[in-house]
Design a protein around this motif. Structure first.
Motif, mmCIF file in Angstrom:
data_model
loop_
_atom_site.group_PDB
_atom_site.id
_atom_site.type_symbol
_atom_site.label_atom_id
_atom_site.label_comp_id
_atom_site.label_asym_id
_atom_site.label_seq_id
_atom_site.Cartn_x
_atom_site.Cartn_y
_atom_site.Cartn_z
ATOM 1 N N ARG A 1 -15.356 -21.558 -4.261
ATOM 2 C CA ARG A 1 -15.153 -22.945 -3.927
ATOM 3 C C ARG A 1 -14.234 -23.671 -5.008
ATOM 4 O O ARG A 1 -13.359 -24.364 -4.789
ATOM 5 N N ILE A 2 -14.298 -23.327 -6.156
ATOM 6 C CA ILE A 2 -13.457 -23.891 -7.442
ATOM 7 C C ILE A 2 -12.027 -23.176 -6.855
ATOM 8 O O ILE A 2 -11.219 -24.125 -7.199
ATOM 9 N N TYR A 3 -12.035 -22.125 -6.630
ATOM 10 C CA TYR A 3 -10.493 -21.414 -6.270
ATOM 11 C C TYR A 3 -9.867 -22.412 -5.329
ATOM 12 O O TYR A 3 -8.690 -22.967 -5.257
ATOM 13 N N ARG B 1 -17.450 -26.786 1.116
ATOM 14 C CA ARG B 1 -18.704 -26.865 0.719
ATOM 15 C C ARG B 1 -19.308 -25.814 0.499
ATOM 16 O O ARG B 1 -18.596 -24.650 0.455
ATOM 17 N N ARG B 2 -20.593 -25.505 -0.106
ATOM 18 C CA ARG B 2 -21.302 -24.259 -0.682
ATOM 19 C C ARG B 2 -21.530 -23.434 0.335
ATOM 20 O O ARG B 2 -21.535 -22.252 0.257
ATOM 21 N N ASN B 3 -21.964 -23.991 1.551
ATOM 22 C CA ASN B 3 -22.554 -23.148 2.929
ATOM 23 C C ASN B 3 -21.295 -22.610 3.234
ATOM 24 O O ASN B 3 -20.592 -23.399 3.952
ATOM 25 N N TYR C 1 -24.294 -9.671 0.156
ATOM 26 C CA TYR C 1 -24.885 -10.560 -0.819
ATOM 27 C C TYR C 1 -26.073 -11.186 -0.576
ATOM 28 O O TYR C 1 -26.687 -11.906 -1.227
ATOM 29 N N LYS C 2 -26.603 -10.968 0.630
ATOM 30 C CA LYS C 2 -27.794 -11.411 1.306
ATOM 31 C C LYS C 2 -27.660 -13.107 0.839
ATOM 32 O O LYS C 2 -28.739 -13.622 0.711
ATOM 33 N N THR C 3 -26.556 -13.722 1.455
ATOM 34 C CA THR C 3 -26.552 -14.966 1.256
ATOM 35 C C THR C 3 -25.269 -15.556 2.112
ATOM 36 O O THR C 3 -24.451 -14.815 2.319
ATOM 37 N N SER C 4 -25.380 -16.864 2.436
ATOM 38 C CA SER C 4 -23.997 -17.204 2.910
ATOM 39 C C SER C 4 -23.818 -18.534 1.977
ATOM 40 O O SER C 4 -23.141 -19.640 2.300
ATOM 41 N N ASP C 5 -24.287 -18.660 0.515
ATOM 42 C CA ASP C 5 -23.872 -19.539 -0.311
ATOM 43 C C ASP C 5 -22.648 -18.902 -0.885
ATOM 44 O O ASP C 5 -22.869 -18.042 -1.792
ATOM 45 N N SER C 6 -21.584 -19.599 -0.918
ATOM 46 C CA SER C 6 -20.560 -19.414 -1.582
ATOM 47 C C SER C 6 -20.584 -19.009 -3.278
ATOM 48 O O SER C 6 -19.995 -18.266 -3.914
ATOM 49 N N ASP C 7 -21.476 -19.777 -3.815
ATOM 50 C CA ASP C 7 -21.550 -19.626 -5.275
ATOM 51 C C ASP C 7 -22.273 -18.396 -5.657
ATOM 52 O O ASP C 7 -22.532 -17.668 -6.822
ATOM 53 N N ALA D 1 -10.573 -25.485 -4.338
ATOM 54 C CA ALA D 1 -10.342 -26.862 -4.498
ATOM 55 C C ALA D 1 -9.073 -26.947 -5.427
ATOM 56 O O ALA D 1 -8.097 -27.613 -5.302
ATOM 57 N N VAL D 2 -8.849 -25.803 -6.442
ATOM 58 C CA VAL D 2 -7.622 -25.823 -7.277
ATOM 59 C C VAL D 2 -6.442 -25.712 -6.261
ATOM 60 O O VAL D 2 -5.537 -26.251 -6.622
ATOM 61 N N ILE D 3 -6.421 -24.485 -5.388
ATOM 62 C CA ILE D 3 -5.423 -24.215 -4.817
ATOM 63 C C ILE D 3 -4.994 -25.516 -3.683
ATOM 64 O O ILE D 3 -3.837 -26.242 -3.777
ATOM 65 N N LEU D 4 -6.127 -26.303 -3.149
ATOM 66 C CA LEU D 4 -5.765 -27.584 -2.142
ATOM 67 C C LEU D 4 -5.250 -28.523 -3.143
ATOM 68 O O LEU D 4 -4.012 -29.048 -2.781
#
Lengths: 110, 987
Positions: free
Chosen positions: B588-590, A22-24, A97-103, B592-595
């Motif tokens: 996340r994409i990495y 997930r993104r979070n 990064y002032k965020t916990s959103d991985s994107d 997902a690719v790894i998994l």
């Protein structure tokens, strides 16, 4: 019971994978913990004996398999250490990064 | 012999001595030359034994299990090369001392370069050690190690002027080519040793018949030859050598002319008795060597850089030598031995002369040099002598080399074609060599600057540079090296000392594999070689006179290996760039690719078909039904379902805090399942760790700014596409795990081999009734020691990571405006007494505070009980440590950070970890001194006659449990501390 165990392990594992992706990032961390739960459960289920009494030398009856238990014990401890490490990384990310959103964590782009 | 190597190495280390800075480079050169001179003498002392074909060997066991030894081998061939390496080495060291001293006295520059000079000497001596080791190696692995040593030191010397872009790229090129060859060589040598059954050189040489007839012979020969060709700059790998001329001239003279580039020649000559005398060998070496010879000579004439001329003529000469090894005739090996020595003598001398010219005039450009003989008469004389040898004029050694070469080419054993082609190109090459030798001498010292160059090759400014104004004659010490070498060129051919003849004969014999006679008579009567030789001389004179028109012919844009090399490197860079471009930076994409790759691998290679065809399925049906339905199994099923449900809740719930609590309950449900195994120890640990995880997670979450948390929570809704993709991936993973689990459970054995051992021996060996505890603390005690170390490291890691992050934030980034407001909102000052406020300054109720007062001592008692009775009852040191830290964590929450620190002043994580790990180490080592074994169960109480209460044993496991408890408490406190208060600067 084995079937139920297998289904449980895979369900927990699948949920962990889903959380991990997930993104979070907080959820990702939770996912990591869930996956390690699934793995511990698998180790437990992989034991040869299904015991009636705990693995004590003075116990009477069919003891449970001590070997996987010792392995799980180690696994739990190491998991805990790794988990704390991941959490601190989460915090460092949030500071930088002032965020916990991985994107929004863009340090890896070139 | 070893002493020689050690001596060279020691003197290399000597240059690192700090006091060396006060010794001038000149003195240092003389001092350091002692080592190679000693080695030279040592080899000379063995000459009489070696000359008649015997080989001396020494060895030190290195990897006896693989049959690899640090072995050395001295025969005629090694002795010839060894003498060249040490003899020229000594001269080069002396010469370097003068070369490194600046021509113009400049005190500042002097002191600044002194350090750099020591570095140069260090590299040079390291190279000398490697090269000497290479030619003396008696084991192919030893040989390879030294071989690589020469490549690396060569790299360091070429890139010696590290600020020079060209020097760096030249060095990299040389390393790239010779290093690549080195890897091929290793493979080839391993082939040879595998086939012959030993890495020992003598055994490989003895098994020539087997090697040559083996099916893999072509591959092996190809690999070894590739290594030798790259090292010895054979076409088409010759392109690195001219670029290596950025090295300081003494290094060029030594490495890139006299010694290192001959390593490939040495190797092929060395292995000739084993691998030679086949069709493939013949054509491979003849064609490569012949082509190299001609190409080097042709390009050389067009060079305007003095060192460039020398580099290409070296390439040409290396080609000659390589070609000679290909021929299966005694005369060829005679010519080889003479050629190696002759070339080393005159080329070494000429390189040093070029260095002198460069040093004194500041340029090596042939177009700008000229007329120097008045200023530097001695240099001119030495140069002339060496150049005569290079030109192959009688009565010098070079003449002899060319005579024998031509004679060898006309041996009747060679195919007809080569008997015509080879002498023809040799004559041409000889002529070109003469022209170049003449250019070197006459255009530098005699003619006016610019003579012999077409006008198009000259810049306007070139001709009139007043270099002569500060040019001066070289000091005698600097001239010593080239003079000795040039004089030897003359003396050997005229006086023909018996020792040299014997040495050359020994070398030729060793390389040929049978007796070779060597005589150094200059004149054999009028014969074909003499006529050809004279033709070459005449042609050379003509070429020299018409050098200007030849140079004005535009160069042929032939296949340029440099361009190919650049192309390869550039496309590598580009490919890397393309690959990195695919990584968009989304974690996340990495993931997902790894998994998905992992899942794909399991599906493709996991051989999943077995599961449905094997005995698994029927077995599996039985297993499904063998469990009677009773309270325990129902409870277990409930626990499992709870775990799934709680995990699922953690997915769908929107608030992160609640998700964490769901995670906690999932973990506790698993603890229940474990407890029903029945396995009380693990269940206990799982439960306490789950609670600790919960505490730590909540702490960490509470440290994130509120706005950020809220923003993150909005993400939990997810986008439809992504959610579907993740769900798909998760389902795939789940299905895969289902299949694997079912297979694993159905096919597991009915009995265990390992567990019964533990069950039987736990009580008698360790005195512990708790088998799991016995395994963890005693049987696998070492493992556990490492485990708690890892856990402690995690604690320290968290601590340092967060402190570092905080420091960065303070120094690097200023908070944005929004953040300032946020922080203000988060840390609103509360006018409460410190003792009444808990973490975050929130007021805590008196009940909870009272509870905290009671809880901490209780956890202490609990911990102590667990440690004492842990080996008979559920619980262990780890649980004790976690329980204690939970108690401490409770205090943090209730009383706040400051207050807890104040009250529990003894609780310092760092020392706790240290004491814990130390105690574990002491506890496991101490029995050694009391009659027990390392990490073996031991009762200290009984051994030391301590008055202990009945039923209490001060055993290793007890010490270990205490140690674990302390370390875990320390690490956990670290984690809680820093995650709870990362902002605080711990003093």
């Amino acid at each position: 019971m084995d079937v139920l165990l297998a289904l449980t392990i895979s369900a927990v594992f699948a949920i962990g994978v889903f959380q991990l992706l997930r993104r979070n990032l907080i959820r990702s961390v939770i996912g990591l913990s869930i996956i390690s739960n699934a793995i511990n459960l698998f180790l437990l289920a992989a034991g040869v004996y299904r015991g009636e009494v705990a693995a004590y030398a003075n116990a009477v009856g069919q003891r449970s398999d001590a070997l996987p238990q010792a392995l799980i014990l180690t696994a739990i401890v190491i998991n805990m250490g790794g988990f704390a490490m991941v959490l601190s990384m989460l915090y460092v990310l949030s500071v930088r990064y002032k965020t916990s959103d991985s994107d929004e964590v863009k340090g890896l782009t070139h | 012999m070893l002493a020689c190597l050690a001596g060279a190495f020691a003197s290399a280390a000597f240059t690192l001595v700090p006091g060396i800075k006060h010794v001038s480079s000149r003195v240092m050169g003389w001092l350091l030359a002692i080592a190679p001179v000693a080695a030279f003498v040592a080899i000379t002392a063995q000459l009489s034994t070696v000359a008649d074909g015997q080989a001396l060997t020494w060895q030190i066991p290195w990897l006896p299990a693989f049959g690899i030894a640090f072995a050395f081998y001295l025969d005629g061939l090694s002795a010839l090369f060894g003498l060249i390496v040490t003899g020229i080495g000594a001269l080069v060291l002396i010469y370097s001392g003068y070369y490194l001293t600046p021509a113009h006295d400049d005190a500042d520059a002097k002191s600044a370069t002194r350090n750099a000079d020591a570095r140069f000497f260090l590299y040079l001596l390291l190279f000398m050690t490697s090269m000497l080791g290479l030619v003396l190696a008696g084991d192919v692995i030893t040989l390879f190690v030294f071989w690589e040593g020469t490549s690396v030191t060569s790299f360091l010397l070429i890139a010696y002027k590290t600020k020079d872009e060209e020097a760096r790229s030249g060095a990299f090129k040389a390393l790239f080519v010779t290093g690549g060859g080195g890897i091929a060589l290793l493979a080839g040598l391993l082939f040879a040793s595998a086939i012959s059954g030993s890495t020992d050189l003598t055994s490989i040489l003895r098994n020539g018949e087997v090697l040559r007839n083996h099916a893999w012979y072509p591959v092996m020969l190809g690999l070894i030859a590739f290594g030798a060709f790259t090292k010895s700059a054979q076409a088409p790998f010759h392109f690195w050598l001219p670029k290596a001329m950025t090295a300081p001239t003494p290094a060029s003279a030594y490495l890139h002319s006299a010694t290192m580039v001959k390593a490939g020649i040495y190797l092929m000559a060395r292995l000739h008795p084993a691998l030679g005398n086949t069709e493939m060998w013949f054509w491979l070496l003849i064609v490569t060597g012949g082509a190299t010879m001609l190409i080097g000579a042709l390009i050389g004439l067009r060079q305007s850089d003095l060192k460039g001329v020398l580099a290409y003529s070296t390439i040409s000469q290396l080609g000659v030598l390589m070609m000679l090894i290909g021929k299966e005739a005694p005369s060829a090996f005679k010519a080889l031995a003479i050629g190696v020595l002759a070339h080393a003598l005159y080329k070494g001398a000429l390189f040093m002369i070029v260095g002198i010219v460069d040093h004194s005039t500041g340029t090596r450009d042939l177009r700008r040099l000229g007329n120097l003989w008045r200023i530097m008469p001695w240099t001119f004389a030495v140069c002339g002598l060496a150049a005569l040898s290079m030109a192959g004029l009688p009565p010098l050694f070079g003449f002899l080399a060319k005579e024998t070469l031509l004679a060898a080419e006309m041996e009747a054993v060679l195919p007809q074609l080569t008997r015509i082609v080879l002498p023809a190109i040799t004559v041409l090459t000889g002529a070109l060599m003469l022209a170049q030798a003449a250019t070197l001498t006459l255009d530098t010292f005699v003619t006016r600057p610019g003579t012999g160059w077409p006008a198009s090759h000259l810049d306007d400014g070139h001709a009139e540079v007043g270099h002569a104004s500060h040019a001066h004659e070289a000091p005698a010490g600097m001239l010593l090296g080239p003079a000795v070498l040039a004089a030897l060129s003359l003396i050997i051919s005229t006086a023909q000392p018996a020792a040299i003849v014997a040495l050359l004969a020994g070398a030729a014999t060793a390389a040929y594999g049978a007796k070779v006679k060597v005589s150094l008579a200059l004149f054999h009567g009028i014969n074909l070689p003499l006529i050809l030789s004279s033709t070459a001389i005449a042609l050379g004179v003509v070429l020299f006179t018409v050098r200007r028109p030849i140079r004005s012919i535009p160069g042929v844009p032939a296949l340029n290996m440099n361009r190919l090399y650049d192309g390869v490197l550039r496309s590598l860079d580009r490919a890397a760039d393309i690959v990195t471009r695919t990584q968009g930076g989304r974690i996340r994409i990495y993931l997902a690719v790894i998994l998905s790759t992992l899942f794909m691998l399991v599906i493709l290679f996991g051989n999943l078909g077995r599961i449905f065809s094997g005995p698994a399925l029927p077995n599996f049906g039985m297993r499904l039904l063998d469990e009677p339905l009773n309270t325990a199994s129902a409870l277990r099923a409930f626990g499992l379902l709870l775990a799934v449900a709680a995990s699922f809740v953690s997915v769908i719930i929107r608030r992160d805090l609640l998700a964490i609590i769901a995670l906690g309950s999932s973990g506790l449900a698993i603890a229940v399942v474990i407890a029903l195994e029945p396995s009380p120890d693990v269940a206990l640990v799982q439960a306490v760790v789950e609670v600790l995880t919960l505490v730590v997670l909540v702490l960490a979450l509470s440290r994130l700014p509120r706005a950020q948390r809220e923003r993150a929570e909005t993400l939990n809704a997810g986008e439809r596409g992504t959610t579907a993709r993740n769900a798909l991936l998760a389902t795939a993973g789940g299905l895969l795990v289902t299949v694997l689990c079912l297979y694993a459970f159905a096919s597991r054995p009915r009995t265990s081999i390992v567990t019964p051992f533990y069950e039987e021996n736990a009580k008698p060996l360790t005195g512990a009734a708790d088998i799991v505890g016995a395994i963890v603390v005693d049987f696998r005690g070492f493992d556990t020691l490492i485990e708690i170390t890892v856990f402690s490291m995690a604690g320290i890691g968290v601590f340092s990571l967060l402190r570092l992050a905080m420091k960065r934030r303070e120094t690097a980034s200023l908070p944005t405006e929004g953040e300032v407001e946020l922080n203000a909102a988060d840390h609103r000052p509360l006018p409460l007494l410190p003792s009444l406020t808990g973490i975050d300054g929130v007021r805590t109720s008196p009940f909870i505070r009272a509870l905290a007062y009671v809880a901490l001592p209780l956890t202490f008692m609990l911990a102590i009980v667990q440690m004492i009775y842990g080996h008979d009852q559920p619980g262990d040191g780890f649980t004790a440590g976690v329980t204690l830290s939970l108690g401490v964590g409770f205090w943090y929450v209730v009383f706040g950070y400051e207050r807890t620190k104040q009250r529990l002043s003894l609780l310092r994580p760092g020392p706790l970890i240290g004491v814990g790990i130390l105690l574990a180490l002491v506890g496991s080592v101490a029995p050694l001194f009391l009659g027990g074994g390392f990490f073996s169960p031991f009762d200290f109480g009984a051994a030391l006659n301590l008055p202990l209460p009945k039923g209490f044993y001060l055993s290793t496991s007890f010490v270990f449990e205490v140690a674990i408890c302390l370390a875990v408490l320390g690490a956990a406190t670290f984690i809680i501390d820093t995650l709870g208060h990362p902002e605080r600067d711990l003093e």
